[in-house]
Design an enzyme around this catalytic site. Structure first.
Site, PDB file in Angstrom:
ATOM      1  N   SER A   2     -10.951 -15.722 -12.525  1.00  0.00           N
ATOM      2  CA  SER A   2     -10.544 -14.611 -11.425  1.00  0.00           C
ATOM      3  C   SER A   2     -11.904 -13.906 -11.057  1.00  0.00           C
ATOM      4  CB  SER A   2      -9.521 -13.715 -12.112  1.00  0.00           C
ATOM      5  OG  SER A   2      -8.950 -12.837 -11.334  1.00  0.00           O
ATOM      6  N   GLN A   3     -11.948 -12.506 -11.160  1.00  0.00           N
ATOM      7  CA  GLN A   3     -13.165 -11.991 -10.704  1.00  0.00           C
ATOM      8  C   GLN A   3     -14.260 -12.601 -11.187  1.00  0.00           C
ATOM      9  OE1 GLN A   3     -14.126  -7.382 -10.570  1.00  0.00           O
ATOM     10  NE2 GLN A   3     -14.597  -8.152 -12.617  1.00  0.00           N
ATOM     11  N   ASP A  28      -0.408 -19.485  -8.494  1.00  0.00           N
ATOM     12  CA  ASP A  28      -1.092 -18.316  -8.653  1.00  0.00           C
ATOM     13  C   ASP A  28      -0.755 -17.459  -7.271  1.00  0.00           C
ATOM     14  OD1 ASP A  28      -3.066 -16.349  -8.901  1.00  0.00           O
ATOM     15  OD2 ASP A  28      -4.469 -17.789  -9.567  1.00  0.00           O
ATOM     16  N   HIS A  40      -1.790 -17.734 -12.553  1.00  0.00           N
ATOM     17  CA  HIS A  40      -3.145 -17.396 -12.590  1.00  0.00           C
ATOM     18  C   HIS A  40      -3.576 -17.726 -13.999  1.00  0.00           C
ATOM     19  CE1 HIS A  40      -6.315 -14.964 -11.048  1.00  0.00           C
ATOM     20  NE2 HIS A  40      -6.271 -14.139 -12.090  1.00  0.00           N
ATOM     21  N   TYR A  58     -11.073  -8.884 -13.273  1.00  0.00           N
ATOM     22  CA  TYR A  58     -11.024  -7.507 -12.804  1.00  0.00           C
ATOM     23  C   TYR A  58     -10.303  -6.684 -13.594  1.00  0.00           C
ATOM     24  CZ  TYR A  58     -10.001  -4.410  -9.010  1.00  0.00           C
ATOM     25  OH  TYR A  58      -9.860  -3.323  -7.945  1.00  0.00           O
TER      26      TYR A  58
END
Length: 308
Positions: free
Chosen positions: A172-173, A258, A287, A77
């Site tokens: 992640s994204q 996370d 994360h 992201y």
């Protein structure tokens, strides 16, 4: 299972969306920078949602012949595709590598992006995760997930790729996009996802203390009567619903500390994965997960998948 129930017509929604995006995958392929003599690089433009031009870097080792297995990578992201020599792990390991740019992102970190999002939206907040959030047909991630599916079509049309051996990967994204693509493309070789975004979304909004999920909470803190509408929209994009449709083996990675993508939400997606899958857990990481240790494990796992 997800804290957001699967909406009626989920499959029809995505079939209609993807059917409308079909067409020639590749729009342009031109030589990219030649700064790294051990790799050949191409600046690729392919047709995404609505035929919109989406940029990507295609990189492969020059020393290997044609018909290489391919990895399509999706970024996090706020990041764009950046420069082609930023992410060389997969081509250095002998794969053809397509790094997809992210429409309308690229301004938060990294070296930027090259793909605008030309589509207007009629509701929601300014950030990608809240753009068009009051209507699933208007929502930003309808466009981005479609772009990601089309990236698989594009890599299969590129020279030097074995179209029968294509994996998708992301963190992640990017990990959330990999899961979504796995639920929409039936013939992938493998899926590599770590700290996946957009899984068990309502629970993630309740738990996460950081962006991007915090942006949804901020939006609802102002638009207090919109919660049911927002959850309905997001139910069309929840990775848990895509996960149960996946047909390829998967490799997951999660850091138990996370605060961006809460670990329980990634476990919710893995729990619905029916094909063989493996989970790597990092108890003391957030994360960032396992970083290079995790990449080493991904490389070894994927090598086994493509040589079967």
């Amino acid at each position: 299972m997800s804290s957001i129930a699967e909406p009626d017509g989920f499959d029809a929604f995505w079939k209609a969306t993807l059917d409308a995006a079909r067409g020639p995958a590749l729009l342009d392929v031109t030589p990219g920078p030649d700064d790294l003599p051990l790799f050949e690089c191409f600046d690729v433009t392919f047709g995404g949602f609505g035929g919109d031009p989406i940029r990507a870097w295609y990189t492969r080792p020059v020393s290997l012949g044609a018909n290489l297995p391919a990895v399509v990578e999706f970024v996090g992201y706020g990041r764009g595709r950046g420069l082609p020599f930023e992410r060389l792990t997969w081509p250095a390991a002998g794969y053809a590598h397509l790094l997809m740019d992210v429409r309308g992102q690229g301004d938060q970190y990294g070296c930027g992006g090259d793909t605008p999002d030309p589509r207007p939206y009629s509701s929601g907040g300014p950030g990608p995760v809240t753009r068009g959030i009051l209507d699933p047909y208007d929502y930003y991630y309808r466009r981005l997930i479609t772009d990601a599916v089309r990236a698989v079509d594009a890599v299969r049309a590129l020279p030097g790729v074995d179209p029968a051996r294509v994996a998708v990967a992301g963190n992640s994204q990017g990990g959330g996009l990999a899961i979504a693509v796995a639920g929409l493309v039936p013939d992938l070789t493998a899926v590599l996802t770590s700290a996946p975004f957009l899984c068990d979304i309502r629970r993630a909004v309740d738990l996460a203390g950081a962006e991007p999920y915090a942006a949804i909470a901020s939006y609802l803190s102002v638009h207090r009567d919109a919660a049911d509408t927002v959850w309905h929209t997001l139910s069309h994009f929840d990775g848990v619903h895509f996960a149960r449709r996946a047909e390829a083996p998967a490799h997951f990675g999660i850091g138990l500390r996370d605060t961006v993508c809460p670990p329980s939400t990634g476990f919710a997606a893995s729990s619905r994965w029916r094909p063989p899958h493996e989970m790597r857990v990092y108890p003391f990481n957030g994360h960032e997960g396992g970083e290079a240790y995790h990449v080493r494990d991904q490389l070894r796992w994927l090598r086994d998948m493509v040589t079967r």
